[in-house]
Design a protein around this motif. Structure first.
Motif, PDB file in Angstrom:
ATOM      1  N   LEU A   1       0.823  -1.207   0.000  1.00  0.00           N
ATOM      2  CA  LEU A   1       0.000   0.000   0.000  1.00  0.00           C
ATOM      3  C   LEU A   1       0.856   1.257   0.000  1.00  0.00           C
ATOM      4  N   LYS A   2       0.533   2.145  -0.940  1.00  0.00           N
ATOM      5  CA  LYS A   2       1.231   3.433  -1.025  1.00  0.00           C
ATOM      6  C   LYS A   2       0.754   4.337   0.110  1.00  0.00           C
ATOM      7  N   ASP A   3       1.430   5.453   0.293  1.00  0.00           N
ATOM      8  CA  ASP A   3       1.102   6.345   1.409  1.00  0.00           C
ATOM      9  C   ASP A   3      -0.349   6.802   1.361  1.00  0.00           C
ATOM     10  N   SER A   4      -0.837   7.160   0.174  1.00  0.00           N
ATOM     11  CA  SER A   4      -2.225   7.633   0.054  1.00  0.00           C
ATOM     12  C   SER A   4      -3.213   6.530   0.432  1.00  0.00           C
ATOM     13  N   GLU A   5      -2.879   5.292   0.086  1.00  0.00           N
ATOM     14  CA  GLU A   5      -3.754   4.158   0.413  1.00  0.00           C
ATOM     15  C   GLU A   5      -3.718   3.861   1.909  1.00  0.00           C
ATOM     16  N   LEU A   6      -2.540   3.995   2.507  1.00  0.00           N
ATOM     17  CA  LEU A   6      -2.435   3.794   3.948  1.00  0.00           C
ATOM     18  C   LEU A   6      -3.259   4.836   4.710  1.00  0.00           C
ATOM     19  N   LYS A   7      -3.179   6.062   4.235  1.00  0.00           N
ATOM     20  CA  LYS A   7      -3.948   7.140   4.868  1.00  0.00           C
ATOM     21  C   LYS A   7      -5.447   6.866   4.746  1.00  0.00           C
ATOM     22  N   ALA A   8      -5.870   6.404   3.553  1.00  0.00           N
ATOM     23  CA  ALA A   8      -7.287   6.081   3.336  1.00  0.00           C
ATOM     24  C   ALA A   8      -7.704   4.882   4.187  1.00  0.00           C
ATOM     25  N   MET A   9      -6.817   3.887   4.293  1.00  0.00           N
ATOM     26  CA  MET A   9      -7.120   2.693   5.090  1.00  0.00           C
ATOM     27  C   MET A   9      -7.325   3.080   6.550  1.00  0.00           C
ATOM     28  N   TRP A  10      -6.421   3.922   7.074  1.00  0.00           N
ATOM     29  CA  TRP A  10      -6.505   4.307   8.481  1.00  0.00           C
ATOM     30  C   TRP A  10      -7.812   5.050   8.768  1.00  0.00           C
ATOM     31  N   LYS A  11      -8.157   5.940   7.869  1.00  0.00           N
ATOM     32  CA  LYS A  11      -9.385   6.713   8.045  1.00  0.00           C
ATOM     33  C   LYS A  11     -10.617   5.827   7.893  1.00  0.00           C
ATOM     34  N   ALA A  12     -10.551   4.862   6.951  1.00  0.00           N
ATOM     35  CA  ALA A  12     -11.700   3.994   6.676  1.00  0.00           C
ATOM     36  C   ALA A  12     -11.945   3.003   7.812  1.00  0.00           C
ATOM     37  N   THR A  13     -10.904   2.641   8.576  1.00  0.00           N
ATOM     38  CA  THR A  13     -11.082   1.669   9.662  1.00  0.00           C
ATOM     39  C   THR A  13     -11.656   2.310  10.919  1.00  0.00           C
TER      40      THR A  13
ATOM     41  N   THR B   1     -12.619 -11.815   9.493  1.00  0.00           N
ATOM     42  CA  THR B   1     -12.020 -10.887   8.515  1.00  0.00           C
ATOM     43  C   THR B   1     -12.370 -11.372   7.108  1.00  0.00           C
ATOM     44  N   THR B   2     -13.594 -11.808   6.936  1.00  0.00           N
ATOM     45  CA  THR B   2     -14.079 -12.307   5.653  1.00  0.00           C
ATOM     46  C   THR B   2     -14.415 -11.135   4.727  1.00  0.00           C
ATOM     47  N   PRO B   3     -14.705 -11.429   3.426  1.00  0.00           N
ATOM     48  CA  PRO B   3     -15.098 -10.367   2.495  1.00  0.00           C
ATOM     49  C   PRO B   3     -16.286  -9.539   2.978  1.00  0.00           C
ATOM     50  N   LYS B   4     -17.086 -10.103   3.884  1.00  0.00           N
ATOM     51  CA  LYS B   4     -18.219  -9.343   4.424  1.00  0.00           C
ATOM     52  C   LYS B   4     -17.731  -8.064   5.096  1.00  0.00           C
ATOM     53  N   GLN B   5     -16.520  -8.092   5.672  1.00  0.00           N
ATOM     54  CA  GLN B   5     -15.940  -6.897   6.288  1.00  0.00           C
ATOM     55  C   GLN B   5     -15.021  -6.144   5.325  1.00  0.00           C
ATOM     56  N   THR B   6     -14.234  -6.881   4.523  1.00  0.00           N
ATOM     57  CA  THR B   6     -13.243  -6.209   3.679  1.00  0.00           C
ATOM     58  C   THR B   6     -13.879  -5.454   2.510  1.00  0.00           C
TER      59      THR B   6
ATOM     60  N   ASN C   1     -12.954  -1.591   1.614  1.00  0.00           N
ATOM     61  CA  ASN C   1     -12.407  -1.152   0.325  1.00  0.00           C
ATOM     62  C   ASN C   1     -13.277  -0.068  -0.315  1.00  0.00           C
ATOM     63  N   LYS C   2     -14.581  -0.229  -0.169  1.00  0.00           N
ATOM     64  CA  LYS C   2     -15.504   0.769  -0.733  1.00  0.00           C
ATOM     65  C   LYS C   2     -15.283   2.128  -0.069  1.00  0.00           C
ATOM     66  N   LYS C   3     -15.121   2.116   1.241  1.00  0.00           N
ATOM     67  CA  LYS C   3     -14.900   3.358   1.980  1.00  0.00           C
ATOM     68  C   LYS C   3     -13.541   3.958   1.627  1.00  0.00           C
TER      69      LYS C   3
ATOM     70  N   GLU D   1     -12.116  11.529  -2.976  1.00  0.00           N
ATOM     71  CA  GLU D   1     -12.355  12.882  -2.475  1.00  0.00           C
ATOM     72  C   GLU D   1     -11.181  13.784  -2.839  1.00  0.00           C
ATOM     73  N   VAL D   2      -9.993  13.183  -2.914  1.00  0.00           N
ATOM     74  CA  VAL D   2      -8.779  13.935  -3.255  1.00  0.00           C
ATOM     75  C   VAL D   2      -8.554  13.931  -4.767  1.00  0.00           C
ATOM     76  N   ALA D   3      -8.734  12.744  -5.384  1.00  0.00           N
ATOM     77  CA  ALA D   3      -8.544  12.595  -6.831  1.00  0.00           C
ATOM     78  C   ALA D   3      -9.742  11.824  -7.388  1.00  0.00           C
ATOM     79  N   PRO D   4     -10.720  12.507  -7.995  1.00  0.00           N
ATOM     80  CA  PRO D   4     -11.958  11.874  -8.462  1.00  0.00           C
ATOM     81  C   PRO D   4     -11.739  10.659  -9.372  1.00  0.00           C
ATOM     82  N   GLU D   5     -10.635  10.616 -10.090  1.00  0.00           N
ATOM     83  CA  GLU D   5     -10.380   9.504 -11.006  1.00  0.00           C
ATOM     84  C   GLU D   5      -9.597   8.362 -10.352  1.00  0.00           C
TER      85      GLU D   5
END
Length: 442
Positions: A239-251, A339-344, A348-350, A357-361
């Motif tokens: 995970l790149k930095d932007s993805e890590l930041k999104a992951m932390w916020k999404a959890t 930690t099944t797909p029911k949670q993941t 991922n959607k979040k 929100e930062v880059a629409p594409e």
């Protein structure tokens, strides 16, 4: 009792005996062999013998045959063919000549056959599962398996393998039978969607047969020459930095599942190991998480120093009994969080929404919690952590230290591992907050 060279043609055309009578023909080829024909046309092979030695010894010391004649039933024709009857009679004749009773040999054969029939694949597999996690058991190449692996294999055996192979005598399951099972399994919709599922079943079957050979249930392991079906490729996702930041916020707000994901990112341990963390495994006073061999894939004692953020997450959990899971699921401390797909999938959607929100594409490439181990390792290298310390954190067999190095070098590298994890903790908090410098006390 007429004497005749028995042939298949003769047996196929031999007339029935008269009503209430039986006719027996003695074979002129194999001593002691005869066939009995009944008034109903049934044909039975028999072996008639006396045992050398039961008659005492002659003056020259040679054993004499006893007067008692024994008869062994070899089976009904054509289920037991003439060639098989001759072969069996010849074997028994040699035993009788050597002073041994063929009846005892036959009884042992029957006992062995019944034991083999009783030792079904399911019975042996259950024996394997009973001892597979016990310490000091040489079950596989690395010794005992972990509880996580055991649970997965138990599920695969119960749901997929037992219905087809479970009731078969394990000694009768050969390589073609296993390949036929795998061929059929490949057409299952779940296997089409997840091709590696077939190889997972093969791994379970391999493990059972490896155990069966060690314990003497089978003479050889029929899975040795069977190759994997799925082209396994090395994953390189991290995970790149932007993805890590999104992951932390999404959890945030995802309960224990979200906390598990965060601990995975901070420690680099495996998902099953974090889910299995109990209060008994923790030394909070010294900020250490101890992973016993039965709870980790590498099957050796492993410890993880707890960084500030991990410690804060754990200390925020309601304290349970020593054996309770720290991140327990619904139903109490004795239930794991899933930690099944029911949670993941929602996670991922979040994450995607946050990225867009930062880059629409923006797009989010598929990732799994296991990729967080590679993420930690990659960032550790950027932070100047030496490769062998990174390997020790991930609980890999160190290519630098090697197996002998682990044995003879008993330095635990605890200070080095703790510093590496604290440095990564600080760096991750910088990434998450978007601030270049985060104070050590944060």
């Amino acid at each position: 009792m007429p004497r005749k060279k028995l042939t298949t043609a003769f047996l196929n055309t031999v007339p029935k005996a008269r009503k209430g009578k039986r006719v027996e023909y003695t074979d002129t080829v194999q001593t002691g062999l005869s066939v009995r024909v009944t008034d109903k046309g049934k044909i039975y092979s028999r072996f008639r013998y006396r045992i050398t030695g039961q008659g005492g010894t002659a003056e020259n010391g040679r054993w004499l045959q006893g007067k008692k004649t024994y008869i062994l039933h070899l089976g009904e024709y054509p289920a037991v063919g003439l060639a098989e009857a001759r072969e069996k009679a010849g074997e028994y004749w040699k035993l009788a000549r050597a002073g041994k009773n063929p009846a005892d040999h036959k009884a042992d054969e029957i006992k062995d056959r019944r034991e083999k029939e009783a030792n079904t694949f399911k019975r042996v597999a259950k024996h394997y599962l009973e001892v597979a996690t016990k310490p000091n058991q040489k079950i596989g190449k690395k010794g005992p398996i972990s509880e996580t692996v055991k649970k997965q294999r138990e599920t695969d055996l119960n749901d997929v393998i037992y219905p087809i192979l479970g009731d078969k005598p394990i000694a009768g399951i050969d390589e073609p039978a296993i390949k036929a099972f795998l061929d059929e399994l490949e057409h299952d919709p779940r296997s089409i969607k997840y091709p590696s599922r077939v190889d997972r079943m093969l791994d379970a079957i391999r493990a059972v047969f490896h155990f069966a050979k060690k314990k003497g249930y089978v003479p050889e392991n029929p899975t040795r020459e069977i190759e994997d079906r799925y082209a396994h490729t090395e994953r390189d996702r991290w995970l790149k930095d932007s993805e890590l930041k999104a992951m932390w916020k999404a959890t945030e707000g995802l309960g224990n599942f979200g906390k598990i994901v965060r601990v995975l990112a901070l420690t680099g341990q495996r998902s099953g190991e974090v889910k299995s963390m109990t209060w008994r495994d923790l030394d909070l006073e010294n900020a250490i998480w101890n992973l016993p061999p039965q709870k980790n894939k590498s099957r050796r004692v492993h410890f993880i120093p707890l960084s500030k953020t991990v410690l804060r997450i754990i200390e925020g959990q309601p304290r349970g009994k020593p054996g309770d899971y720290v991140f327990h699921g619904q139903g109490g401390g004795d239930k794991k969080t899933s930690t099944t797909p029911k949670q993941t999938i929602p996670l991922n959607k979040k994450m995607l929404e946050i990225l867009q929100e930062v880059a629409p594409e923006a797009e989010l490439e598929h990732w799994t919690p296991h990729d967080l181990r590679r993420t930690l390792s990659t960032n550790a290298a950027k932070l100047g952590v030496t490769p062998h310390i990174a390997e020790l954190i991930l609980n890999h067999e160190s290519k630098i230290l090697g197996k002998m190095g682990r044995i003879y070098n008993q330095h635990a590298y605890e200070p080095e591992i703790r510093k590496a994890l604290e440095d990564w903790d600080l760096k991750l908090r910088q990434i998450v907050s978007g601030i270049e410098e985060v104070k050590e006390t944060a």
